[in-house]
Design a protein around this motif. Structure first.
Motif, short mmCIF file in Angstrom:
data_model
loop_
_atom_site.label_atom_id
_atom_site.label_comp_id
_atom_site.label_asym_id
_atom_site.label_seq_id
_atom_site.Cartn_x
_atom_site.Cartn_y
_atom_site.Cartn_z
N ARG A 64 52.64 -9.32 -41.12
CA ARG A 64 52.37 -9.19 -39.68
C ARG A 64 53.52 -9.80 -38.88
O ARG A 64 53.97 -9.22 -37.88
N ILE A 81 52.38 -15.84 -32.20
CA ILE A 81 51.47 -14.71 -31.97
C ILE A 81 50.51 -14.54 -33.14
O ILE A 81 49.30 -14.36 -32.95
N VAL A 82 51.04 -14.61 -34.35
CA VAL A 82 50.20 -14.44 -35.54
C VAL A 82 49.16 -15.56 -35.61
O VAL A 82 47.99 -15.32 -35.92
N GLU A 85 46.54 -14.80 -32.99
CA GLU A 85 45.69 -13.69 -33.44
C GLU A 85 44.64 -14.18 -34.43
O GLU A 85 43.48 -13.78 -34.37
N GLY A 86 45.05 -15.05 -35.32
CA GLY A 86 44.11 -15.62 -36.29
C GLY A 86 43.04 -16.46 -35.62
O GLY A 86 41.86 -16.38 -35.98
N LEU A 88 41.98 -16.11 -32.52
CA LEU A 88 41.10 -15.19 -31.80
C LEU A 88 40.11 -14.53 -32.76
O LEU A 88 38.92 -14.43 -32.46
N GLU A 89 40.59 -14.09 -33.89
CA GLU A 89 39.71 -13.46 -34.89
C GLU A 89 38.62 -14.43 -35.33
O GLU A 89 37.44 -14.06 -35.44
#
Length: 111
Positions: A64, A81-82, A85-86, A88-89
């Motif tokens: 990613r 960002i990665v 994103e984690g 948020l997930e």
């Protein structure tokens, strides 16, 4: 059971992949893997000889990050960002669990 069978049964956190193989699988350089390690996106485990070993989970994260870098994002920003994103997930997963738990406690409230 063949060696291929046992590899398929390894969990996603097992550090099975050496740096050279990981870089080849991702189509990137070993320097890229070092860079995302220095940015603390992933922390590969070390073999007894000190060699980096990557899990399938870490390879997905690295893939990613590489995708973002290939789109022109600086590596430090891609790593951030990665990570976001984690997070948020995970927050969405927790929210869904709370909703399921609240629905099972008070089924009439959802109607």
């Amino acid at each position: 059971m063949t060696a291929d069978d046992s590899f398929g049964r390894l969990d996603d956190d097992y550090p099975a992949c050496a740096m050279g193989r990981a870089a080849a699988m991702l189509g990137t350089t070993q320097g890229f893997l070092r860079a995302i390690g220095e940015a603390r996106l992933i922390t590969p485990l070390r073999s007894a000889g000190g060699h980096r070993r990557y899990s399938r989970y870490q390879l997905r994260i690295a893939a990613r990050a590489r995708e973002l870098v290939d789109q022109g994002t600086p590596i430090e920003a891609a790593c951030r960002i990665v990570i976001l994103e984690g997070q948020l997930e995970e927050a969405q997963r927790i929210k869904a669990e709370y909703r399921r738990a609240a629905g099972s406690v008070n089924p009439s409230a959802s109607a």
